[in-house]
Design a protein around this motif. Structure first.
Motif, PDB file in Angstrom:
ATOM      1  N   CYS A   1      28.007  66.169  40.200  1.00  0.00           N
ATOM      2  CA  CYS A   1      29.143  65.526  40.967  1.00  0.00           C
ATOM      3  C   CYS A   1      30.030  65.014  40.166  1.00  0.00           C
ATOM      4  O   CYS A   1      29.867  64.328  39.227  1.00  0.00           O
TER       5      CYS A   1
ATOM      6  N   CYS B   1      29.457  60.463  40.663  1.00  0.00           N
ATOM      7  CA  CYS B   1      28.515  59.917  40.208  1.00  0.00           C
ATOM      8  C   CYS B   1      27.800  60.750  38.861  1.00  0.00           C
ATOM      9  O   CYS B   1      27.077  60.134  37.988  1.00  0.00           O
TER      10      CYS B   1
ATOM     11  N   CYS C   1      27.858  66.408  46.853  1.00  0.00           N
ATOM     12  CA  CYS C   1      27.055  65.222  46.690  1.00  0.00           C
ATOM     13  C   CYS C   1      26.877  64.602  47.708  1.00  0.00           C
ATOM     14  O   CYS C   1      27.766  63.831  48.305  1.00  0.00           O
TER      15      CYS C   1
ATOM     16  N   ASP D   1      28.219  60.760  47.545  1.00  0.00           N
ATOM     17  CA  ASP D   1      29.402  60.505  47.290  1.00  0.00           C
ATOM     18  C   ASP D   1      30.411  61.248  48.397  1.00  0.00           C
ATOM     19  O   ASP D   1      31.561  61.063  48.364  1.00  0.00           O
TER      20      ASP D   1
HETATM   21 ZN   LIG Z   1      27.670  61.940  43.403  1.00  0.00          ZN
END
Ligand SMILES: [Zn+2]
Lengths: 385, 309
Positions: free
Chosen positions: B189, B192, B203, B206
């Motif tokens: 990701c 993150c 992700c 997110d």
């Molecule tokens: Zn993420």
């Protein structure tokens, strides 16, 4: 929250392994009619119907709301179906309450059910697809590792699960609708049953039940005319999270904590253990009582098992959990969440019968579903907000 | 009863029986496919009818009443091994059946479906159960015009089958392509920076698409697990272990079988390695990895796995 909303009718079927004596329509009508009777109403008095149902694959009835429209007196009326896996009974009640809060309707009938004897939940939950990228297991196999993780993280002694298994079944003996009635239930009895999915023993799991639960929700004006005391909705919240993501806490899921914070905010509750009189919480495996005690903020993280061990959640404890016997005693999956919500309402209406918590005026109803991903909660009280 | 008699006494053609006006009417109605009773002076309805009220000896009235044909079982006796001359050649029950609207019961055979010879009475055979007659197509004015009684319909089956053409989607397709080549692929990701495996192209936390593909090693750590005592066709034996495995470098666990070690020896923190099937058996499926098996390495301390539970 908008216009006030009250529960003025609750109806439940007896929960049994097999209700071969009724069709699906007959089952939901049994609960709905009892709710209407409690509310002093007839089918024609209802403005809208909200139906809750766990996955269609359970009984193989697609769009059951359409199939059951006439049976629920919904002809010519708004009819909604809600589906949020095991939490569906709770989220269905919240959607129904929304129709009252909005001021759109005066009286809404809400119903959830499951006829597990005509389905196979384990099969439905483990169907493989040609592109699976991970092992697929049923509910017990799914939750057992998370319970193990809780035990490791909290340092809970291993007998805590058996305490809940006994406590909820003792409560069930006082509930005429409960499915599992085990006179003489004891820790020894629970401990003598086999480990199905270690660390979960047979008697630490919920049964498979047939059954339905229904409620009539009403506006303030309609509630004033109801024959029995209302339960006022003081707060309601739903939250969800994905099954897999990096950093997910499966023991103490964020969605549950967020939903609890929101429902407490709406109801003006800052200390749930002290301010709530009882709670009906979705505990299908006994270890989920201490886990949800923490997730719902009744105590600090790692402390839930101490409340259970001290008897705080027993019927005579300071915060009784699942006076009805809970999901551990009756589990018609789609209805199980609504039963929690309805039992919370019965408590604050003073209509819970033998499992009534003395003087209960504020109660929590809780449901969760999926891989502990979907959460629905409401708080009901004797006094209008 | 001897199975092979050495003497037979049989009246040629069978005895005749005059049935009289009451039983005659009953049998005539039966031939027409109707079950009828007669009313007594006290108002009771007798089925099968007699010319007299068995309680008082008085003649019955002229009033005939159509009853049933559905009725309720009042008592029964299970016949696990039917004999020659019995109405059914598979296990059945003799039952006293009170037709709806009658005050007495008639004795008849009750067909409970297919059961093996010698079978115990089925649980569904109960006093109080609801039954209906199976009429013969060719009737002749005889109690046998009802071939037997049958339980009322309580359950039907609804076969369900849906056929799909499923596509895995781009991310899963790429992951399975990797698996078909013996590689475990994830994606990182951009927000993150965690490695998501199996790769899914986004992700979930997110809400952003992933862009960087990451190949993961085949080793990892068991974070937590269940010991399953319920058989599963995918598992080698019972008990078997389903575990969350944190591949080295991954940001999240995968649920997988752990084998090659007794179930009671599996631990949180145990080091494991993917056990691949022989290359010739590989396809575009997770089945290429049979399970994870222990590595000869020290356990990972709880502190280092507790955030992946
Ligand atoms: Zn993420």
């Amino acid at each position: 929250m908008g216009e006030p909303c009250a529960v003025i009718g609750v109806g439940q079927t007896e929960y049994r392994t097999r209700r071969l004596d009724v069709s699906m329509a007959g089952l939901v009508r049994e609960a709905a009619w009892r709710a209407l009777q409690d509310a002093g109403l007839d089918w024609g008095d209802i403005d809208a119907v909200v139906v809750g149902k766990a996955p269609d694959l359970f009984e193989g009835v697609m769009m059951p709301e359409a199939y059951l429209a006439d049976a629920l007196g919904a002809r010519g009326k708004p009819l909604l179906r809600v589906h949020t896996a095991g939490s569906v009974g709770g989220s269905t009640a919240i959607v129904a309450a929304g129709l009252i809060h909005s001021g759109r309707h005066e009286r809404v009938l809400t119903v959830a059910w499951e006829k597990q004897s005509e389905s196979n939940a384990t099969w439905a939950l483990t169907v493989e697809s040609p592109h699976n990228t991970s092992l697929v297991v049923g509910a017990g196999g799914y939750f057992a590792p998370h319970i193990r993780a809780y035990i490791a993280r909290s340092g809970a002694p291993t007998h805590i699960g058996t305490l809940v298994a006994v406590k909820d079944r003792l409560n069930a003996l006082k509930n005429p609708y409960a499915h599992l009635k085990i006179p003489g239930i004891s820790r020894e009895m629970v401990e003598s049953t086999p480990m199905l999915w270690e660390p979960i023993r047979y008697l630490e799991t919920c049964p498979s039940s047939d059954g339905a639960c229904a409620m009539v929700l009403a506006s303030e004006r309609a509630a004033r005319r109801a024959p029995n005391p209302p339960a006022w909705v003081l707060g309601a919240a739903m939250r969800s999270e994905p099954l897999f993501f990096a950093g997910r806490d499966t023991v103490n899921p964020r969605a549950g904590r967020d939903a609890a914070a929101e429902v407490y905010r709406q109801a003006g509750i800052t200390d749930p253990r002290r301010e709530l009189d009882c709670a009906e919480v979705y505990v299908p495996f006994s270890w989920y009582e201490p886990m949800w005690l923490e997730n719902l903020g009744f105590c600090g993280e790692g402390e839930g098992w101490k409340l259970t061990e001290a008897g705080a959640t027993a019927l005579d404890g300071d915060i009784p959990w699942n006076p009805s016997g809970g999901v551990l005693s009756s589990n018609p999956i789609g209805a199980s969440g609504m039963i929690r919500f309805a039992e919370a309402a019965l408590q604050v209406r003073g209509m819970a019968g033998e499992h009534q918590v003395d003087g209960a005026r504020t109660a929590l109803g809780h449901a969760y579903g999926g891989g502990a991903q979907f959460f629905a909660m409401w708080i009901v009280g004797s006094d209008k907000p | 009863m001897p199975s092979s008699p050495n003497h037979v006494l049989e009246f040629p053609g069978g005895y005749t029986r005059s049935v009289g006006p009451v039983i005659g009417r009953f049998l005539s109605e039966l031939r027409d496919g109707r079950l009828m009773g007669v009313r007594t002076a006290s108002g009771r309805v007798l089925v099968p009818p007699t010319e007299y009220d068995p309680d008082t000896g008085a003649a019955v009235t002229d009033e005939w009443v159509e009853v049933g044909p559905a009725g309720t079982v009042q008592s029964w006796s299970w016949v696990p091994r039917p004999r020659h001359g019995h109405p059914l050649d598979r296990p059945f029950a003799w039952a006293l059946i009170k037709p709806d609207g009658a005050d007495t019961a008639l004795l008849h055979a009750l067909d409970m479906g297919v059961h093996e010879l010698g079978a115990k009475p089925p649980k569904t055979l109960t006093t109080g159960m609801r039954v209906r007659p199976r009429w013969r197509a060719e009737r002749r004015g005889h109690i046998g015009d009802i071939e037997c009684f049958l339980p009322e319909v309580a359950v039907i089956t609804a076969p369900t089958r849906l056929e799909y053409r499923l596509r895995p989607g781009r991310a899963q397709d790429r992951f399975l392509e990797g698996i078909s080549q013996g590689r475990i692929l994830g994606d990182r990701c951009p927000v993150c920076e965690q490695v998501i495996v199996p790769m899914r192209g986004l992700c979930p936390r997110d809400g952003v698409p992933t862009v960087e593909e990451v190949e993961l090693p085949h080793t990892g750590t068991v974070t937590t697990f269940a010991v399953n005592n319920i058989p599963d066709p995918r598992a080698p034996e019972v008990p078997f272990v389903s575990a969350y495995v944190l591949l080295d470098g991954a940001g999240m666990t995968m649920l997988a079988l752990v084998a090659g070690v007794p179930a009671d020896r599996v631990r949180m923190g145990m080091r494991v390695r993917a056990a691949w099937r022989p290359r010739r058996e590989w396809g575009r499926t997770m089945d290429n990895i049979k399970w994870f098996e222990p590595l000869d390495e020290p356990d990972v301390p709880f502190e280092r796995i507790k955030d992946y539970l």
